[in-house]
Design a protein around this motif. Structure first.
Motif, PDB file in Angstrom:
ATOM      1  N   SER A   1      44.499  33.718  34.718  1.00 23.51           N
ATOM      2  CA  SER A   1      43.673  34.293  33.651  1.00 23.51           C
ATOM      3  C   SER A   1      42.648  33.305  33.111  1.00 23.51           C
ATOM      4  CB  SER A   1      44.554  34.792  32.500  1.00 23.51           C
ATOM      5  OG  SER A   1      45.362  33.736  31.995  1.00 23.51           O
ATOM      6  N   ALA A   2      42.237  32.339  33.928  1.00 22.45           N
ATOM      7  CA  ALA A   2      41.287  31.333  33.450  1.00 22.45           C
ATOM      8  C   ALA A   2      39.863  31.881  33.429  1.00 22.45           C
ATOM      9  CB  ALA A   2      41.345  30.098  34.332  1.00 22.45           C
TER      10      ALA A   2
ATOM     11  N   PRO B   1      50.314  48.761  35.610  1.00 22.28           N
ATOM     12  CA  PRO B   1      50.687  48.828  34.192  1.00 22.28           C
ATOM     13  C   PRO B   1      49.910  49.911  33.465  1.00 22.28           C
ATOM     14  CG  PRO B   1      50.323  46.559  34.870  1.00 22.28           C
ATOM     15  CD  PRO B   1      49.860  47.428  35.998  1.00 22.28           C
ATOM     16  N   GLY B   2      50.592  50.566  32.572  1.00 23.31           N
ATOM     17  CA  GLY B   2      49.897  51.591  31.773  1.00 23.31           C
ATOM     18  C   GLY B   2      50.716  52.821  31.428  1.00 23.31           C
ATOM     19  N   ILE B   3      51.393  53.534  32.354  1.00 22.54           N
ATOM     20  CA  ILE B   3      51.391  53.330  33.799  1.00 22.54           C
ATOM     21  C   ILE B   3      50.148  54.001  34.383  1.00 22.54           C
ATOM     22  CG2 ILE B   3      52.567  53.937  35.940  1.00 22.54           C
ATOM     23  CD1 ILE B   3      55.200  53.769  34.449  1.00 22.54           C
ATOM     24  N   ALA B   4      49.371  53.225  35.145  1.00 20.31           N
ATOM     25  CA  ALA B   4      48.160  53.733  35.775  1.00 20.31           C
ATOM     26  C   ALA B   4      48.458  54.183  37.191  1.00 20.31           C
ATOM     27  CB  ALA B   4      47.087  52.645  35.790  1.00 20.31           C
TER      28      ALA B   4
ATOM     29  N   PHE C   1      53.010  43.174  32.333  1.00 18.01           N
ATOM     30  CA  PHE C   1      53.063  41.785  32.777  1.00 18.01           C
ATOM     31  C   PHE C   1      52.585  40.942  31.603  1.00 18.01           C
ATOM     32  CE2 PHE C   1      51.975  38.880  36.568  1.00 18.01           C
ATOM     33  CZ  PHE C   1      53.309  38.722  36.894  1.00 18.01           C
ATOM     34  N   ASP C   2      53.517  40.411  30.813  1.00 20.90           N
ATOM     35  CA  ASP C   2      53.172  39.719  29.579  1.00 20.90           C
ATOM     36  C   ASP C   2      52.996  38.219  29.790  1.00 20.90           C
ATOM     37  OD1 ASP C   2      53.193  42.025  28.155  1.00 20.90           O
ATOM     38  OD2 ASP C   2      55.126  41.683  27.168  1.00 20.90           O
ATOM     39  N   ALA C   3      52.038  37.632  29.061  1.00 20.29           N
ATOM     40  CA  ALA C   3      51.818  36.191  29.124  1.00 20.29           C
ATOM     41  C   ALA C   3      52.977  35.463  28.452  1.00 20.29           C
ATOM     42  CB  ALA C   3      50.505  35.828  28.443  1.00 20.29           C
TER      43      ALA C   3
ATOM     44  N   LEU D   1      35.292  41.018  37.091  1.00 23.18           N
ATOM     45  CA  LEU D   1      36.675  40.597  37.306  1.00 23.18           C
ATOM     46  C   LEU D   1      37.592  41.491  36.479  1.00 23.18           C
ATOM     47  CD1 LEU D   1      38.813  38.681  38.438  1.00 23.18           C
ATOM     48  CD2 LEU D   1      38.295  37.098  36.564  1.00 23.18           C
ATOM     49  N   LEU D   2      38.456  42.230  37.158  1.00 22.39           N
ATOM     50  CA  LEU D   2      39.359  43.164  36.492  1.00 22.39           C
ATOM     51  C   LEU D   2      40.654  42.476  36.084  1.00 22.39           C
ATOM     52  CD1 LEU D   2      39.019  46.295  38.818  1.00 22.39           C
ATOM     53  CD2 LEU D   2      37.633  45.665  36.828  1.00 22.39           C
ATOM     54  N   HIS D   3      41.106  42.772  34.878  1.00 21.35           N
ATOM     55  CA  HIS D   3      42.347  42.202  34.367  1.00 21.35           C
ATOM     56  C   HIS D   3      43.203  43.323  33.780  1.00 21.35           C
ATOM     57  CE1 HIS D   3      45.077  39.268  32.672  1.00 21.35           C
ATOM     58  NE2 HIS D   3      44.972  39.848  31.492  1.00 21.35           N
ATOM     59  N   GLY D   4      44.522  43.148  33.836  1.00 16.51           N
ATOM     60  CA  GLY D   4      45.414  44.122  33.222  1.00 16.51           C
ATOM     61  C   GLY D   4      45.707  45.334  34.081  1.00 16.51           C
TER      62      GLY D   4
END
Length: 460
Positions: free
Chosen positions: A122-123, A374-377, A250-252, A145-148
């Motif tokens: 996640s930088a 996640p989502g659930i997508a 997916f938690d940090a 850039l897609l995240h999550g």
């Protein structure tokens, strides 16, 4: 050179590439690390038992149980994980992208956009910045850039690229979009083992996840003609299952990222398959031949989040394992590489090796891609495979070749043990028959609880 589109939307995949790292982890690697750092406990024994019955023969990894990153007194920090992601992951993404560029017969200067995804770093700037730099892409290239989006990331990147390509078409501009997915998951093993030891929860992420980079190039057909397409992208469907954001995530964490998973996930994903497919068919079905109307009429590129995801899909959609042959094969040989897996599956599906296992010996011209995140997508798309020479890998790429560089040499990076860095012989392909799947879940009393756990605890 031929035109690079043959469909209504004019969206074509003209190059693909997948790059796995050189190490193939067997189930005993996890047991080795667990014994080295943690005492025996009921939860640890449950996880290690499940680890023997996931259906995965080997998981691709940047290292082994002897890698320094996972052998310090404490699990690696996010900073340590990021450093390894950059040093060992980015080269994989560059190699996968180079494969896609080579198949598309494109120069790096012709790429107009880059759409990337990862859930294991996640930088800022993101890894896509360094991939673009290594490839020598133009400074004006548009990056996203897609995240999550987790395991759905590959198809989410393709969907995003498709919308960008259509936007450029509206403006009369060419789009040659590089989609890149990169995941380095195996480095999280110490963090997962520590959580199992402390919480005594049955966490199976360390049993399933692996490392991979994959790439596709999407063209909108505007501008100079390129090579014939490998696949045409006909349409897609995206949805969120309501009120499920706490079911999968997916938690940090200071020690990496922690999987959030409920026992409802397998049932939720199973229940959404038919309505998602029905909505996709409502969009693209009227333009398909009459022989392509029900789920068994298609080949399926299903993200192999776990064995239960695939077997549930078989039952719900009334398809066979052979319909998802590339999904099973990638899962058995490499494990679940999160977002990077789906492009690898789509690439592998068009190989001669997989064609030999087609249901009733008949390869399908149309392919449904599907993944959950996640989502659930839920991500689903319809592809039309080019049934000519461009639609088949010639010669078919083997798993050994998929783990090598563009020039065919084995990875020569500095692994802890030089012998561990050598590519293991590839395992001969086997048809993913019901017998094979049953073999991994023999119904002994000792293993019944394992089967029950796998049925109720799964990762996508």
């Amino acid at each position: 050179m031929a035109t690079d589109t043959f469909g209504e939307l004019g969206l074509s995949i003209i190059g693909l590439g997948a790059q796995y790292p050189p190490n193939n982890l067997k189930s005993d690697e996890l047991a080795t690390l667990a014994a080295r750092f943690h005492p025996e406990s009921p939860a640890m024994q449950r996880v290690l038992s499940i680890n023997r019955f996931t259906g995965i023969e080997t998981r691709s990894s940047i290292g082994t149980s002897e890698h320094p990153l996972v052998n310090n007194a404490a699990p690696p920090s996010i900073a340590d994980l990021h450093a390894t992601f950059m040093s060992d992951g980015v080269p994989l993404a560059v190699e996968a992208s180079q494969k896609a560029l080579a198949e598309a017969h494109l120069d790096a200067s012709q790429i107009t956009h880059v759409v990337s995804t990862t859930c294991t770093d996640s930088a800022n700037p993101g890894f896509d910045h360094y991939v673009a730099k290594e490839l020598g892409l133009a400074q004006s290239v548009e990056k996203v850039l897609l995240h999550g989006v987790g395991c759905a990331g590959g198809l989410a990147a393709l969907r995003t690229a498709a919308n960008l390509a259509l936007g450029h078409r509206f403006r009369g501009r060419p789009a040659r979009i590089l989609c890149v997915a990169l995941e380095i998951s195996t480095t999280l093993v110490r963090s997962e083992l520590e959580s199992i030891d402390k919480t005594q929860e049955t966490r199976i992420g360390a049993c399933l996840f692996s490392d991979c980079a994959s790439a596709v190039i999407l063209s909108n057909g505007v501008g100079e003609a390129t090579v014939e397409p490998v696949y045409e992208l006909l349409g897609w469907d995206h949805r969120i299952i309501p009120d499920t954001e706490n079911e999968l995530g997916f938690d940090a964490d200071p020690l990496g990222w922690k999987v959030v998973l409920s026992q409802r996930v397998p049932k939720l994903t199973e229940q959404v398959l038919e309505p998602a497919f029905a909505d996709l068919m409502a969009t693209v079905g009227p333009n398909l031949p009459e022989t392509y109307q029900t789920a068994p009429d298609f080949d399926w590129a299903m993200h192999p989040g776990g064995l239960t995801i695939l077997t549930n899909a078989e039952r719900t959609l009334k398809i066979s394992a052979e319909h998802m042959r590339a999904s099973y094969h990638r899962y058995m040989q490499h494990g679940n590489s999160s977002s990077a897996t789906i492009f690898s599956v789509i690439d592998h599906l068009r190989s001669k090796e997989m064609d030999s296992y087609a249901p009733d010996g008949r390869v399908k011209e149309y392919v449904v891609g599907c993944a959950f995140g996640p989502g659930i997508a839920v991500e689903m798309c319809m592809l039309k495979r080019n049934m000519g020479p461009r639609g088949v890998q010639t010669p078919p790429e083997t798993d050994s070749e998929a783990s090598r560089s563009e020039v065919g040499e084995e990875d020569d990076r500095d692994w802890t043990n030089p012998e561990e860095g050598k590519q293991l012989p590839s395992v001969p392909a086997e048809a993913p028959s019901e017998e094979m799947r049953n073999e991994t879940t023999a119904p002994t009393r000792e293993e019944e609880f394992v089967n029950e756990a796998l049925a109720s605890v799964d990762l996508d």
